[in-house]
Structures are given as C-alpha cells and as structure tokens.
Design an enzyme around this catalytic site. Structure first.
Site, PDB file in Angstrom:
ATOM      1  CG  ASN A 152      15.540 -12.799  32.156  1.00  0.00           C
ATOM      2  OD1 ASN A 152      15.016 -11.744  31.761  1.00  0.00           O
ATOM      3  ND2 ASN A 152      16.295 -12.842  33.227  1.00  0.00           N
ATOM      4  CD  GLN A 181      15.618 -16.322  28.195  1.00  0.00           C
ATOM      5  OE1 GLN A 181      15.159 -17.395  27.791  1.00  0.00           O
ATOM      6  NE2 GLN A 181      16.719 -16.278  28.930  1.00  0.00           N
ATOM      7  CB  SER A 203      22.186 -14.978  23.052  1.00  0.00           C
ATOM      8  OG  SER A 203      23.256 -15.711  23.567  1.00  0.00           O
ATOM      9  CB  THR A 241      39.287 -13.289  13.114  1.00  0.00           C
ATOM     10  OG1 THR A 241      40.443 -12.561  12.692  1.00  0.00           O
ATOM     11  CG2 THR A 241      39.110 -14.532  12.259  1.00  0.00           C
ATOM     12  CB  CYS A 326      21.407 -15.744  35.409  1.00  0.00           C
ATOM     13  SG  CYS A 326      20.388 -14.364  35.001  1.00  0.00           S
TER      14      CYS A 326
HETATM   15  N1  PMP Z   1      19.138 -10.897  27.718  1.00  0.00           N
HETATM   16  C1  PMP Z   1      18.338 -11.809  28.280  1.00  0.00           C
HETATM   17  C2  PMP Z   1      16.874 -11.547  28.368  1.00  0.00           C
HETATM   18  C3  PMP Z   1      18.890 -12.995  28.792  1.00  0.00           C
HETATM   19  O1  PMP Z   1      18.087 -13.899  29.362  1.00  0.00           O
HETATM   20  C4  PMP Z   1      20.280 -13.204  28.696  1.00  0.00           C
HETATM   21  C5  PMP Z   1      20.935 -14.459  29.244  1.00  0.00           C
HETATM   22  N2  PMP Z   1      20.653 -14.715  30.601  1.00  0.00           N
HETATM   23  C6  PMP Z   1      21.069 -12.220  28.099  1.00  0.00           C
HETATM   24  C7  PMP Z   1      20.467 -11.083  27.608  1.00  0.00           C
HETATM   25  C8  PMP Z   1      22.569 -12.365  27.968  1.00  0.00           C
HETATM   26  O2  PMP Z   1      22.891 -13.171  26.870  1.00  0.00           O
HETATM   27  P1  PMP Z   1      24.382 -13.658  26.590  1.00  0.00           P
HETATM   28  O3  PMP Z   1      24.609 -14.835  27.459  1.00  0.00           O
HETATM   29  O4  PMP Z   1      24.381 -14.016  25.143  1.00  0.00           O
HETATM   30  O5  PMP Z   1      25.299 -12.527  26.849  1.00  0.00           O
END
Ligand code: PMP
Length: 383
Positions: A152, A181, A203, A241, A326
C-alpha cells in the site's frame, strides 16, 4: 472543498466511486430493497446484487466461479477471518511479510500473544520479500503464510506465485494474500497464475466501488470455519443480511476494472516521477527498481517533514498522504520503510502520491508546481 475542486492523489487510501457504481447502488435501493436471502428473493430480484458481484469478481480474478467468494465488510474483516480460521488449527507457526498492512499484522500480533509462533518474512531494500528467507522459515508446523500482493505504501508487487509454490511444496500451511492494493491495478488470475493461493482478501473502495464491502476468495476444497454466526447467510460462513446496495456497487466497479485505463495512469505516474526527480535530485523514490502497481509513488525528501508537507498540500486542495498514517492516530515513520532499511530521518520526510484511472495531467502539474514553489521558499524545518 467540493468534489470537483479536490485534487485527489490519495487513491491507495480510497478511490472516488465510478458514476456507474453510484447509479447501480441507487437503483438497487429503489428496486431491489427486498431481503436478499428471503425465499422470495428470486421473485423480487433482491438475489441479483450478490450473484452479479460474485460473477464479476470471478471474471476479474479468473476464479473458478462466483461461489468461491464470501462477501465481508472489507479487507480488514477478511484478513481477521483468515487468522481466526488459522487459530482453529491450534498451535503452530505463522509467517507474514515484514510489510503487511495493520489488518494482517494486528491479528498476527494478537496470535503471538496467544502462544502462536509468528515470524516476519524479511524484505529487500527494494521492498520485495526474500523468497529464500521464506523457504528457510517454513516448517511442518507452519499453519498460515500471509503475503500481501502489492504494498500500500511503495506499490511494490510481491512474488505471490513463487511464494505460494514454495509454501505448498514444503508445508501444509494455508497461503493467504491480501490483494487489496492489487485489484484493478494488476492482472490477477487465480486459476492460471496463482493456483496455489488458498485465500485472497479484497476491498471494493480501493477500485472505485463503495466503502464497507469486500470479500474473501476461498479456493474450492479449502475448509474455513464461519466467522460470523447467525442466520446462516452466505452458506453459513458469514451471517447477517447482505449489503445489497454495496454489492451492486461492487459488481459495477469490478466490471469496469479493465487494464487499459491503467496504461494511462502509469504514463502519468512516470511523467510525474521524471519531472519530480529533475527538480529534486535528492529525492528518493522507494521500490522504483521493483515491479510496482502503476499508480503509486512513495517519495522521501531529506530535510523535509512528510506530515507537514501533506498538511500544506491539503490546505491547497491537493490530497496526498504520508503513506503510513492511514490508521487513526499513527505516529512516526512507516514500519514498512524501516523494515526496508530506510534511514529513520529520511523515512520521516515521506509522502505518497497514489493516482487512479480517473487522475488527470493537470492534477500532477498542480502538485509539481506546488512542490517546486516550495523549493524556492524553504520551510523553517529545513536545515
Ligand atoms: N489491506 C491493505 C493492503 C490496505 O491497503 C487496506 C486499506 N488501507 C486494507 C487492507 C484495509 O481495507 P478495508 O478498508 O477494506 O478494511
């Protein structure tokens, strides 16, 4: 700042939903609001969003079929589920790369406290895991290996195919990759290129879908215990749900994730890096020597404070990130950069620029202009 005037260069944090995503979510809420798991769902059409999301994901990832996907609230939940599943195997060794996202390293730490032997797989100074080290860390007791597909912060692509082959040849461990990513930024094929990957997290909001929806790919034949118990939705694996509007959005985003838009993104990223290095010879672009996802530049400036620079750019309407912050309240330089052997002070001067297929030339130009103007007018922090 209105959506139109924001220069959004923080697309590894999240992405702007495609117009089609917003439209399909709105339509789902208007037309398909019935319960998606009711026995009448085929009549009301409420079964469509999850079927379409599963089928679009199977196409995007070259999976066997839509049934391999269980939908969750996102990659954090999917990653936690993987650790929960491994924990059911009792004691054992867990290997994770030294540069995992907190949603993997956090559960791993919790498992270490519960007596599991958790070991990091080291990375090179170019941000890529060391396959020989992985091989030497594998034992018969290893129950889980988790290596993210693309990082990331640096964008460095990890050798998932090779790593999973090594793991399967030498142990009975589950192989998991957090591909959050990589989706939409890297061609992935689970049957042809990654046949030894058991589990893959993703995601939707990282590829222009909505937030709060993602999933876990589970290879046919891999048995996972359910994560959330209740009404038995999603074959009993993840009760509750289903979030139909989000699934409709996910389906639209997955269908629109082609690789063509990324050729443009990569050209834009390369132009940005070229012009940046012309203006700032002392800047360091991390993992530049490695294969990277085409949208990411992680840059360190000696004598600059990354957090200050990010705040200054944000005040000018240009949204970037330090890459490491983050998680709410996180302070200090990136643990991943430190794992790559980057000097602490240099790591403090880091900003991440992450583009998307919606990024425009003028956005890069505005950023470069701001950075070069700053060079003319050094901040008090500079020595
Ligand atoms: N894994 C990685 C490598 C990410 O970059 C992120 C988001 N920063 C996540 C997991 C978390 O994802 P989510 O926001 O869907 O929980």
């Amino acid at each position: 700042v209105s959506r139109g005037s924001l220069i959004y260069l923080d697309n590894n944090a999240t992405t702007r939903p495609f117009d089609e995503v917003i439209e399909s979510m709105r339509r789902c809420m208007e037309d398909h609001y019935a319960n998606p798991s009711a026995e009448t769902s085929a009549f009301t059409g409420a079964d469509r969003p999850s079927i379409e999301a599963a089928s679009a994901m199977a196409t995007l990832l070259g999976a066997e079929d839509g049934e391999c996907f269980t939908f969750t609230s996102g990659a954090t939940e999917s990653n936690n589920w993987v650790f929960h599943a491994a924990g059911m195997r009792g004691a054992g060794r867990i290997l994770i790369s030294a540069i995992e996202h907190a949603s993997v390293s956090g559960p791993a730490e919790a498992f270490a406290q519960r007596g599991f032997q958790v070991l990091p797989i080291p990375v090179s100074s170019f941000g890529v895991i060391d396959l020989e080290a992985l091989e030497s860390l594998l034992t018969e007791e290893t129950i889980l290996v988790s290596i993210l597909a693309a990082h990331n912060e640096t964008g460095a692509v990890q050798p998932v195919a090779e790593a999973s082959q090594i793991v399967k040849a030498r142990s009975a461990a589950l192989f998991h990759t957090d591909a959050t990513q990589a989706l939409g930024k890297l061609p992935i094929n689970l049957t042809e290129a990654w046949p030894e990957v058991d589990l893959l997290s993703f995601s939707a909001h990282k590829f222009h879908g909505p937030k709060g929806i993602g999933g876990l790919y589970i290879r046919p034949g891999v048995q996972l215990p359910p994560f959330i118990l209740g009404g038995g939705q999603q074959l009993g694996l993840r009760s509750g749900t289903m979030n139909s509007p989000a699934l409709a959005g996910l389906a639209a985003a997955a269908r629109l994730s082609d690789n063509e838009g990324l050729v443009r993104t990569e050209k834009l990223r390369d132009r940005f890096e070229r012009e940046l290095l012309e203006a700032f010879q002392e800047a360091v672009i991390h993992a530049k020597q490695s294969l990277r996802i085409p949208n990411t530049s992680l840059i360190s400036f000696p004598d600059l404070d990354g957090e200050e620079l990010v705040a200054e750019l944000a005040a000018a309407g240009i949204i970037t990130s330090t890459g490491s912050a983050c998680s709410a309240g996180a302070v200090g330089p990136s643990a991943s950069l430190l794992a790559m052997g980057v000097d602490y002070t240099l790591a403090e001067g880091t900003i991440r620029i992450s583009l998307s297929r919606l990024s425009q030339e003028f956005e890069i130009e505005a950023l470069l202009k701001h950075l070069t103007a700053k060079r003319m007018r050094p901040s008090a922090h500079q020595s």
